[in-house]
Design a protein around this motif. Structure first.
Motif, PDB file in Angstrom:
ATOM      1  N   ASP A 121       0.816  -1.211   0.000  1.00 60.11           N
ATOM      2  CA  ASP A 121       0.000   0.000   0.000  1.00 60.11           C
ATOM      3  C   ASP A 121       0.855   1.267   0.000  1.00 60.11           C
ATOM      4  OD1 ASP A 121      -2.270  -1.569   0.119  1.00 60.11           O
ATOM      5  OD2 ASP A 121      -2.304  -1.573   2.320  1.00 60.11           O
ATOM      6  N   LEU A 122       2.171   1.105   0.229  1.00 61.36           N
ATOM      7  CA  LEU A 122       3.033   2.268   0.375  1.00 61.36           C
ATOM      8  C   LEU A 122       3.934   2.543  -0.835  1.00 61.36           C
ATOM      9  CD1 LEU A 122       4.241   1.777   4.071  1.00 61.36           C
ATOM     10  CD2 LEU A 122       2.526   3.380   3.239  1.00 61.36           C
ATOM     11  N   LEU A 123       4.508   1.485  -1.395  1.00 65.16           N
ATOM     12  CA  LEU A 123       5.550   1.661  -2.403  1.00 65.16           C
ATOM     13  C   LEU A 123       5.033   2.443  -3.607  1.00 65.16           C
ATOM     14  CD1 LEU A 123       7.449  -1.746  -2.388  1.00 65.16           C
ATOM     15  CD2 LEU A 123       7.777   0.287  -0.965  1.00 65.16           C
ATOM     16  N   GLY A 124       5.767   3.515  -3.940  1.00 65.70           N
ATOM     17  CA  GLY A 124       5.398   4.371  -5.071  1.00 65.70           C
ATOM     18  C   GLY A 124       4.403   5.448  -4.722  1.00 65.70           C
ATOM     19  N   LYS A 125       3.887   5.420  -3.498  1.00 71.83           N
ATOM     20  CA  LYS A 125       2.870   6.397  -3.085  1.00 71.83           C
ATOM     21  C   LYS A 125       3.509   7.560  -2.329  1.00 71.83           C
ATOM     22  CE  LYS A 125      -0.480   3.600  -4.403  1.00 71.83           C
ATOM     23  NZ  LYS A 125      -1.203   2.838  -3.381  1.00 71.83           N
ATOM     24  N   ARG A 126       2.842   8.724  -2.390  1.00 70.70           N
ATOM     25  CA  ARG A 126       3.264   9.886  -1.609  1.00 70.70           C
ATOM     26  C   ARG A 126       2.719   9.769  -0.191  1.00 70.70           C
ATOM     27  NH1 ARG A 126       3.201  15.350  -5.204  1.00 70.70           N
ATOM     28  NH2 ARG A 126       4.097  14.510  -7.132  1.00 70.70           N
ATOM     29  N   VAL A 127       3.489  10.290   0.752  1.00 70.91           N
ATOM     30  CA  VAL A 127       3.048  10.191   2.137  1.00 70.91           C
ATOM     31  C   VAL A 127       1.745  10.960   2.370  1.00 70.91           C
ATOM     32  CG1 VAL A 127       4.400  12.188   2.965  1.00 70.91           C
ATOM     33  CG2 VAL A 127       3.798  10.339   4.550  1.00 70.91           C
ATOM     34  N   LEU A 128       1.551  12.081   1.665  1.00 67.55           N
ATOM     35  CA  LEU A 128       0.326  12.855   1.857  1.00 67.55           C
ATOM     36  C   LEU A 128      -0.882  12.179   1.224  1.00 67.55           C
ATOM     37  CD1 LEU A 128       1.653  16.519   1.383  1.00 67.55           C
ATOM     38  CD2 LEU A 128       1.142  15.286   3.515  1.00 67.55           C
ATOM     39  N   ASP A 129      -0.622  11.232   0.322  1.00 68.18           N
ATOM     40  CA  ASP A 129      -1.729  10.440  -0.224  1.00 68.18           C
ATOM     41  C   ASP A 129      -2.085   9.307   0.731  1.00 68.18           C
ATOM     42  OD1 ASP A 129      -1.845  11.999  -2.504  1.00 68.18           O
ATOM     43  OD2 ASP A 129      -0.470  10.703  -3.637  1.00 68.18           O
ATOM     44  N   VAL A 130      -1.049   8.715   1.318  1.00 67.20           N
ATOM     45  CA  VAL A 130      -1.270   7.585   2.222  1.00 67.20           C
ATOM     46  C   VAL A 130      -1.678   8.077   3.616  1.00 67.20           C
ATOM     47  CG1 VAL A 130      -0.196   5.569   3.299  1.00 67.20           C
ATOM     48  CG2 VAL A 130       0.401   6.192   0.943  1.00 67.20           C
ATOM     49  N   LEU A 131      -0.986   9.091   4.074  1.00 63.05           N
ATOM     50  CA  LEU A 131      -1.251   9.659   5.410  1.00 63.05           C
ATOM     51  C   LEU A 131      -1.478  11.161   5.243  1.00 63.05           C
ATOM     52  CD1 LEU A 131       1.622   7.798   7.325  1.00 63.05           C
ATOM     53  CD2 LEU A 131      -0.816   7.208   7.346  1.00 63.05           C
ATOM     54  N   PRO A 132      -2.639  11.572   4.787  1.00 62.47           N
ATOM     55  CA  PRO A 132      -2.893  12.998   4.499  1.00 62.47           C
ATOM     56  C   PRO A 132      -2.754  13.918   5.707  1.00 62.47           C
ATOM     57  CG  PRO A 132      -4.935  11.719   4.439  1.00 62.47           C
ATOM     58  CD  PRO A 132      -3.824  10.726   4.517  1.00 62.47           C
ATOM     59  N   GLY A 133      -2.780  13.377   6.890  1.00 63.10           N
ATOM     60  CA  GLY A 133      -2.648  14.222   8.064  1.00 63.10           C
ATOM     61  C   GLY A 133      -1.222  14.431   8.515  1.00 63.10           C
ATOM     62  N   THR A 134      -0.266  13.992   7.731  1.00 55.85           N
ATOM     63  CA  THR A 134       1.157  14.127   8.100  1.00 55.85           C
ATOM     64  C   THR A 134       1.524  15.583   8.244  1.00 55.85           C
ATOM     65  OG1 THR A 134       1.719  12.082   6.925  1.00 55.85           O
ATOM     66  CG2 THR A 134       3.520  13.595   7.424  1.00 55.85           C
ATOM     67  N   GLU A 135       2.106  15.935   9.363  1.00 50.38           N
ATOM     68  CA  GLU A 135       2.478  17.330   9.618  1.00 50.38           C
ATOM     69  C   GLU A 135       3.731  17.695   8.826  1.00 50.38           C
ATOM     70  OE1 GLU A 135       2.562  18.370  13.752  1.00 50.38           O
ATOM     71  OE2 GLU A 135       1.074  16.832  14.238  1.00 50.38           O
ATOM     72  N   PRO A 136       3.847  18.952   8.389  1.00 46.70           N
ATOM     73  CA  PRO A 136       4.957  19.389   7.533  1.00 46.70           C
ATOM     74  C   PRO A 136       6.326  19.124   8.111  1.00 46.70           C
ATOM     75  CG  PRO A 136       3.223  21.054   7.556  1.00 46.70           C
ATOM     76  CD  PRO A 136       2.834  20.031   8.590  1.00 46.70           C
ATOM     77  N   PHE A 137       6.494  19.199   9.431  1.00 47.61           N
ATOM     78  CA  PHE A 137       7.842  19.043   9.993  1.00 47.61           C
ATOM     79  C   PHE A 137       8.404  17.636   9.751  1.00 47.61           C
ATOM     80  CE2 PHE A 137       5.361  17.611  13.664  1.00 47.61           C
ATOM     81  CZ  PHE A 137       6.099  16.550  14.144  1.00 47.61           C
TER      82      PHE A 137
END
Length: 245
Positions: free
Chosen positions: A226-242
């Protein structure tokens, strides 16, 4: 044409010996190439039946030296041949030599690499200047053909060496990758490889999952597929910028 059609040194030498005997009307012909450490690497004969054995003694080594250091061709009458200081008695079963005609083969630098020899004209006559010219022309053609074969063989050898080196490099790469995979997947710590994605100003704004190990899946509950090739903001949209910066 038959000489130039040969693709091996041994095949070419046999064709040369046969052609030399046919062109000069002789019973005995020989072609040799690749003189090293006192012997030729390729040595073929073309003889009328019964096939004679090669003569013993140093006669032919001395005559070849004459071609190497003195002249491109050599023509001896029967008397001159038998009076030669290096002449030795031939084996009992050897057909009689009668006179001798020889021409040297050369490499691309003009250095002698072999010779063509014929003896015993079928009509019993001595060799003529015309015979000598014919054998010299055949030697020139044969030398070019040999140079072509050697150049092609060298290229093929280089290509085979490159192919072998590429294969060794590929095998080494696969082995290295396998060691890396085993180390990566065997770690107890969660580990992920990311590709940082930047905006036009060069500021990191996202990252893409390139690889994760088994411990990362276990610790995060996220699955590799579910992760490989995906952007973190697509997989975990709540990821904080830091976490990205």
């Amino acid at each position: 044409r038959a000489v130039l059609a040969q693709d091996t040194a041994a095949g070419l030498m046999q064709c040369i010996a046969d052609a030399a005997r046919d062109l000069t009307g002789t019973r005995i012909g020989s072609a040799c190439h690749g003189y090293r450490d006192g012997t030729f690497q390729v040595h073929v004969t073309s003889c009328a039946n019964p096939v004679p054995e090669c003569p013993d003694g140093d006669l032919f080594c001395v005559l070849y030296s004459h071609l190497v250091y003195e002249s491109a061709t050599l023509r001896l009458t029967d008397d001159e041949l038998r009076a030669h200081p290096a002449w030795t008695r031939l084996p009992d079963r050897h057909n009689s030599l009668r006179g001798l005609l020889a021409a040297r083969l050369v490499n691309h630098d003009g250095r002698a690499t072999g010779w063509i020899v014929v003896s015993d004209r079928k009509d019993g006559a001595e060799f003529t200047a015309g015979d000598e010219a014919i054998l010299g022309q055949l030697a020139a053609i044969a030398s070019l053909a040999l140079q072509h074969i050697e150049a092609r063989t060298a290229r093929e050898g280089e290509a085979a060496a490159r192919e072998a080196e590429e294969k060794r490099a590929e095998q080494a790469l696969r082995a290295s990758q396998e060691r890396y995979r085993q180390l990566f997947d065997g770690m107890n710590e969660g580990f992920a490889v990311h590709e940082i994605l930047c905006d036009d100003g060069g500021t990191p704004v996202d990252y893409r999952f390139l690889q994760v190990n088994a411990a990362f899946e276990r610790l995060t509950g996220l699955k590799r597929d579910d992760l490989l090739g995906k952007r973190v903001l697509d997989v975990l949209p709540g990821t904080e910028p830091f976490w990205i910066e």
